[in-house]
Design an enzyme around this catalytic site. Structure first.
Site, PDB file in Angstrom:
ATOM      1  N   LYS A  77       0.841  -1.205   0.000  1.00  0.00           N
ATOM      2  CA  LYS A  77       0.000   0.000   0.000  1.00  0.00           C
ATOM      3  C   LYS A  77       0.875   1.254   0.000  1.00  0.00           C
ATOM      4  O   LYS A  77       1.880   1.322   0.738  1.00  0.00           O
ATOM      5  CB  LYS A  77      -0.906  -0.034   1.223  1.00  0.00           C
ATOM      6  N   SER A 157      -9.269   1.795   3.350  1.00  0.00           N
ATOM      7  CA  SER A 157      -8.460   2.521   2.388  1.00  0.00           C
ATOM      8  C   SER A 157      -7.470   1.650   1.639  1.00  0.00           C
ATOM      9  O   SER A 157      -6.842   2.093   0.685  1.00  0.00           O
ATOM     10  CB  SER A 157      -7.699   3.640   3.104  1.00  0.00           C
ATOM     11  N   SER A 181      -9.909  -0.630   7.301  1.00  0.00           N
ATOM     12  CA  SER A 181      -9.237  -0.419   6.030  1.00  0.00           C
ATOM     13  C   SER A 181      -8.454  -1.609   5.505  1.00  0.00           C
ATOM     14  O   SER A 181      -7.968  -1.571   4.378  1.00  0.00           O
ATOM     15  CB  SER A 181      -8.313   0.804   6.117  1.00  0.00           C
TER      16      SER A 181
END
Length: 496
Positions: A77, A157, A181
């Site tokens: 990420k 996210s 997330s």
């Protein structure tokens, strides 16, 4: 539109699990990224990746060295620092945030023989900028699409990490979670996601939201793969005080997974978290029946999270965002135009068309004004007590439970950049684990109208290995058919 895939997910899983040739596997993943992320349905899950020659060479070297991960590829990420690329958190303000350093969890990953294949898109600033955002969108990476239905959302996210694993772009991925997330994108993309106990994995050199709740964790296609990745990245870090006890809880998280059993396990059902979607409820009841057949004792619980818990959490997140983001930005060795949250707000105001075409920065602005230290300390104590001692801990102890279960979230909603997210908020109990800082595992439990839905396993602090074992046992007991990515727009499945 019919899309020619470089390798089917089934064939890809077989090849990479056997791991006969790590270099060839790395090349195959990059072929899939080129065909399905850069071209074809353009999932926009991956922002940047290695070139095939470098990836293959790194994978082959790790495989020859006999390291634990053996050259397996991992996407990361883009709020986690890696030495090769900038770490942007999805914001144009950090497009030049090339620090040249690895976050400690990435250094551990490499030492274990993992290959960092690239960086994944995310909901900008880990979805803390606005309460009216569209999950999966960032100014740097654009909109991430769900491989199961490209007009459906990937949740936030860790949207890119979830979509990438589901699409077969890497063996596994790293996500981060403050509240939902990792687990939400894992659930709606039909993969396994594990939010570990806060403090098991270092947060150093990760763009932060909250020192109280932030953690990184694995996202993979099976519980075993998630456990193997967790074994590689977990451990204490002197720069992150929350990890002081991590080494005491290190283990081979894959140990015992193959023989783990649900027999005799008391499983607490958070019935109020099942929500108002009858199809999700039916799927969840079928999962409970699978567990009952596998020997678990199902215990229905009468519990509703107190309303004040959410308000206290928001105060904590906003206060810590202003404080912790300034510490991160101020410590970056890169030449970046922002060093505080106020700078980030000003940057967005100066770049409205690029940054705020679809949604604003109301939470940023609220956080900049959240400065009452005494109110913050009270909110943190209240939220931790309500979610931990009087929440998860009390439920487990009073009912003699091994684990709490609930659906993770509902099926993916249609993506709407104009109006923002519109998920079903009645489903799921992940905030309990997020606020308490306790482990939360989501495992696919089937599909609703062709869209994946996960089941959550929530346990006590530091009982990470137990949650993985229970999840692996459920994985084997599961009777539901799982959704397969279509890489097209959602269509109602044919009735049986």
């Amino acid at each position: 539109m019919k899309i020619a895939l470089p390798a089917s997910l089934a064939a890809l899983a077989l090849a990479t699990s056997a791991h006969a040739d790590a270099g060839a596997a790395a090349r195959t993943y990059l072929e899939r990224i080129a065909a399905l992320d850069d071209d074809g349905p353009s999932l926009n899950a991956v922002i940047v990746s290695l070139d095939p020659e470098t990836a293959a060479a790194e994978a082959q070297a790790a495989e020859r060295a006999g390291l634990p991960l053996g050259g397996r590829t991992v996407l990361v990420k883009d709020n986690v620092e890696t030495r090769e690329w900038p770490t942007t958190a999805g914001s144009l303000a950090l497009a030049g945030n090339r620090t040249g350093r690895d976050a400690p969890l990435i250094a551990r990953l490499r030492r274990a023989g993992g290959v960092v294949l690239g960086k994944t898109n995310l909901s900008e600033w880990a979805n803390i900028r606005s309460s009216n955002s569209t999950s999966g969108w960032s100014a740097v990476g654009g909109l991430t699409r769900n491989p199961h239905a490209i007009d459906r959302n990937t949740c936030g996210s860790s949207s890119g990490s979830g979509a990438a694993v589901a699409a077969g772009f890497a063996w596994a991925a790293i996500g981060t979670e403050t509240d939902g997330s990792i687990t939400c994108p894992a659930s709606v993309n039909g993969i396994v996601g594990f939010k570990p106990t806060v403090g098991l994995v270092s947060r150093t050199h990760i763009v932060p939201i909250s020192a109280s709740q932030d953690t990184a964790g694995p996202m993979a296609r099976s519980v075993e793969d998630a456990a193997l990745l967790l074994s590689a990245i977990a451990g204490s870090d002197t720069a992150d005080l929350a990890t002081a006890d991590a080494d005491k809880h290190l283990t081979d998280f894959t140990a015992g997974l193959a023989t783990a059993s649900l027999a005799g396990k008391r499983v607490g059902v958070l019935r109020s978290a099942v929500g108002n979607d009858r199809k999700v409820a039916a799927l969840f009841d079928a999962a409970l029946a699978d567990m009952r057949r596998a020997g678990a004792e199902i215990v229905e619980l009468d519990y509703d999270p107190p309303e004040e818990m959410g308000a206290a959490e928001l105060t904590v997140l906003l206060y810590e965002l202003r404080r912790d983001l300034a510490a991160y930005l101020g410590g970056s060795p890169a030449e970046i135009p922002i060093r505080t949250l106020a700078d980030a707000i000003a940057f967005d105001d100066a770049h409205v068309e690029q940054e705020m075409r679809w949604f604003g920065q109301g939470l940023f602005e609220q956080a900049e004004k959240t400065t009452d230290a005494e109110a913050y300390r009270k909110a943190r104590a209240d939220s931790l007590r309500l979610a931990g001692a009087e929440g998860i801990d009390k439920l487990l102890a009073e009912n003699r439970l091994a684990v709490l279960v609930a659906p993770t979230v509902g099926p993916a909603w249609t993506t709407d950049l104009v109006n923002g997210d519109h998920y079903n908020g009645s489903i799921g109990a992940g905030s309990l684990a997020a606020i308490a800082g306790y482990p939360h595992l989501t495992v696919p439990m089937g599909a609703v109208e062709g869209l994946p839905v996960g089941i959550s396993f929530i346990g006590a602090k530091w009982r990470d290995a137990d949650m993985l074992q229970i999840g692996a046992a459920y994985e084997r007991a599961r009777s539901a058919k799982l959704a397969v990515p279509s890489f097209g727009r959602w269509q109602p499945p044919a009735t049986q």
